[in-house]
Design an enzyme around this catalytic site. Sequence first.
Site, short mmCIF file in Angstrom:
data_model
loop_
_atom_site.label_atom_id
_atom_site.label_comp_id
_atom_site.label_asym_id
_atom_site.label_seq_id
_atom_site.Cartn_x
_atom_site.Cartn_y
_atom_site.Cartn_z
CG HIS A 50 -1.12 -4.99 -9.27
ND1 HIS A 50 -2.15 -4.84 -10.17
CD2 HIS A 50 -0.60 -3.75 -9.08
CE1 HIS A 50 -2.25 -3.57 -10.52
NE2 HIS A 50 -1.32 -2.89 -9.86
CE LYS A 84 -3.49 -3.11 -6.58
NZ LYS A 84 -3.19 -1.97 -5.68
#
Length: 247
Positions: free
Chosen positions: A140, A144
């Site tokens: 990600h 995040k």
Amino acid sequence: MKKIILAGGFGKMGQAIQTAITNEPDLELAGILSHTLHEADVPVFTDLQVIDVQADIWVDVTNPTGVFANAEYALKHGMNVVIGTSGLAEEQIEQLRQIAKATNQHAIIVPNFSLSAVLLMQFAQKAAAFFPNAEILEIHHPGKIDAPSGTAKATAKLIAEARKTAPVETNHADQARGVEINDVPVHAMRLPGYVAEEEVVFGAPGETLRIKQTSFSRESFMGGVILAIRGVEQIHGVQVGLEHLLF
């Protein structure tokens, strides 16, 4: 016309959801909950206690520290709830089930709104019945908050539930082996250039199987968001996973 309150409406995901709701003729954004005030075409609230608009559905894309209180508030104030925030503990989910039952409301917790991610989890669950040895790699963007992702945790749980035999024992003591979730090693990477990606690698004597999905932009999540908003009334109590509206 369904009216919606969006919690976390000014993050990247929240802004994308604002646009998606605006583009749907049967949906209306009634208000936004945010940590800080922003200019908007709808009322913006910085505290649950000052919300003074009515809505049918609460959509939450905030953070793990605030999502439970938000969902509890929404259920107790007559709103169905769509949660796109990961980090809820099992005990908290059970509490929300009890609240939803008492208030006759509905809620869906969605680890990933991407349809390709939901299908990946379903395919991985089916494969695990024949390939019990599996590892998960998820990547990600650096912003995040949680790691591993809610999607990876949900995938690991599905794999564990589907196994018909125990996986081959390996040395998982080294930190390089990742975090074990239900005996499934999960490796989380955070790198610029990524939005979201997950790959499940299965191994068996003489062969391997790899299942992978990639979200190149937050647009990939919007179809699932709208599906969850329109379908949350079909959910019995509180359910986890968009698949409850797909299959």
